[in-house]
Motif scaffolding. Structure first.
Motif, PDB file in Angstrom:
ATOM      1  N   UNK A 296       0.840  -1.193   0.000  1.00 58.12           N
ATOM      2  CA  UNK A 296       0.000   0.000   0.000  1.00 58.12           C
ATOM      3  C   UNK A 296       0.877   1.245   0.000  1.00 58.12           C
ATOM      4  N   UNK A 297       0.277   2.368  -0.348  1.00 57.83           N
ATOM      5  CA  UNK A 297       0.965   3.662  -0.403  1.00 57.83           C
ATOM      6  C   UNK A 297       0.236   4.628   0.516  1.00 57.83           C
ATOM      7  N   UNK A 298       0.980   5.252   1.421  1.00 55.21           N
ATOM      8  CA  UNK A 298       0.397   6.258   2.305  1.00 55.21           C
ATOM      9  C   UNK A 298       0.644   7.640   1.691  1.00 55.21           C
ATOM     10  N   UNK A 299      -0.431   8.322   1.354  1.00 56.17           N
ATOM     11  CA  UNK A 299      -0.320   9.557   0.574  1.00 56.17           C
ATOM     12  C   UNK A 299       0.415  10.646   1.345  1.00 56.17           C
ATOM     13  N   UNK A 300       0.034  10.894   2.609  1.00 56.71           N
ATOM     14  CA  UNK A 300       0.705  11.971   3.353  1.00 56.71           C
ATOM     15  C   UNK A 300       2.149  11.591   3.661  1.00 56.71           C
TER      16      UNK A 300
ATOM     17  N   UNK B  83      -5.566  16.910  -2.062  1.00 54.14           N
ATOM     18  CA  UNK B  83      -5.369  16.132  -0.839  1.00 54.14           C
ATOM     19  C   UNK B  83      -5.388  17.062   0.376  1.00 54.14           C
TER      20      UNK B  83
ATOM     21  N   UNK C 256      -2.964  15.194  -5.843  1.00 56.06           N
ATOM     22  CA  UNK C 256      -2.708  13.926  -6.535  1.00 56.06           C
ATOM     23  C   UNK C 256      -3.079  14.106  -8.004  1.00 56.06           C
TER      24      UNK C 256
ATOM     25  N   UNK D 177      -8.385   3.710  -3.444  1.00 55.96           N
ATOM     26  CA  UNK D 177      -7.937   4.787  -2.555  1.00 55.96           C
ATOM     27  C   UNK D 177      -9.004   4.969  -1.480  1.00 55.96           C
TER      28      UNK D 177
ATOM     29  N   UNK E 176      -3.573  -7.055   3.398  1.00 59.21           N
ATOM     30  CA  UNK E 176      -3.055  -5.703   3.637  1.00 59.21           C
ATOM     31  C   UNK E 176      -4.197  -4.815   4.132  1.00 59.21           C
ATOM     32  N   UNK E 177      -3.976  -4.135   5.257  1.00 58.68           N
ATOM     33  CA  UNK E 177      -4.984  -3.191   5.775  1.00 58.68           C
ATOM     34  C   UNK E 177      -4.750  -1.832   5.141  1.00 58.68           C
ATOM     35  N   UNK E 178      -5.796  -1.281   4.541  1.00 61.40           N
ATOM     36  CA  UNK E 178      -5.682   0.003   3.840  1.00 61.40           C
ATOM     37  C   UNK E 178      -6.545   1.005   4.600  1.00 61.40           C
ATOM     38  N   UNK E 179      -5.914   2.065   5.087  1.00 61.23           N
ATOM     39  CA  UNK E 179      -6.622   3.054   5.914  1.00 61.23           C
ATOM     40  C   UNK E 179      -6.865   4.341   5.130  1.00 61.23           C
TER      41      UNK E 179
ATOM     42  N   UNK F 262      -6.653   7.730   3.461  1.00 59.02           N
ATOM     43  CA  UNK F 262      -5.468   8.409   2.942  1.00 59.02           C
ATOM     44  C   UNK F 262      -4.425   7.458   2.385  1.00 59.02           C
ATOM     45  N   UNK F 263      -4.779   6.196   2.255  1.00 66.22           N
ATOM     46  CA  UNK F 263      -3.857   5.221   1.672  1.00 66.22           C
ATOM     47  C   UNK F 263      -4.478   4.632   0.404  1.00 66.22           C
ATOM     48  N   UNK F 264      -3.622   4.111  -0.449  1.00 67.63           N
ATOM     49  CA  UNK F 264      -4.099   3.506  -1.682  1.00 67.63           C
ATOM     50  C   UNK F 264      -3.315   2.242  -1.965  1.00 67.63           C
TER      51      UNK F 264
END
Lengths: 121, 121
Positions: A5-9, A56, A96, B54, B69-72, B74-76
């Motif tokens: 996963x990718x955390x945007x902030x 964002x 984004x 996202x 995978x846990x996606x919270x 602000x995550x993608x």
């Protein structure tokens, strides 16, 4: 390649400069990019690419030749190919971008703000 | 067509059902969709389409065959084509999807959750 996963902030905290998009993801020939804007960009258009801007954090104005649209946090805008546009931001804004891998930030215009090579983060 | 901004939470307030993506934008042959998840989806894959999820609000788990995978918020995550996956959500979660216009929600699987026609909002 491992799927993560990718955390945007978290990704946005890795850079501070303006108008310099970073690539954070790739899918279907498109790039997902993160960028910080402040000030005025250059008028330009993309002949063959539609471009999406999602706020964002913060807000900015998208100037079009016919009107100006204020885009706030949690809002997005799609600029169709061939449409002249210029983003401007009074305060720092975090965006984004979603656009084809071929997209150059200044489109049809060569400018001091043009970024020919983008970093992947 | 007039260029207008899209407010994500405003669009999400227009529907309440789960696992039924709505189309909110289109660019470069891709759709931007919004969807609410709750419960367990069906295991599936997309042979020719990469898919991005996202999290706009809440959180969910993306089960892969090798890991979960846990996606919270602000995550993608980007699920590459050919990768079996199953989203599950204990509580309601609001998601933005980016994927090719050809993408069927249940991919290679025909299920009661399959949505052949998506609404544009």
């Amino acid at each position: 390649m491992a799927i993560e996963k990718i955390n945007i902030s978290g990704k946005l905290s890795l850079f501070d400069d303006y108008w310099n998009p970073r690539i954070v993801g790739e899918l279907n020939g498109q790039h997902v990019k993160l960028v910080k804007f402040k000030g005025e960009f250059v008028w330009h258009k993309h002949e063959n690419e539609d471009e999406m801007f999602l706020v964002v954090k913060g807000e900015f104005k998208m100037e079009l030749r016919q009107k100006t649209i204020e885009i706030k946090e949690g809002e997005l805008i799609i600029i169709p190919r061939g449409t002249e546009h210029r983003p401007t931001a009074t305060e720092e804004v975090h965006i984004m971008l979603f656009e084809p891998m071929s997209t150059l930030n200044t489109g049809n215009v060569q400018d001091k703000l043009t970024k020919n090579m983008l970093e992947k983060i």
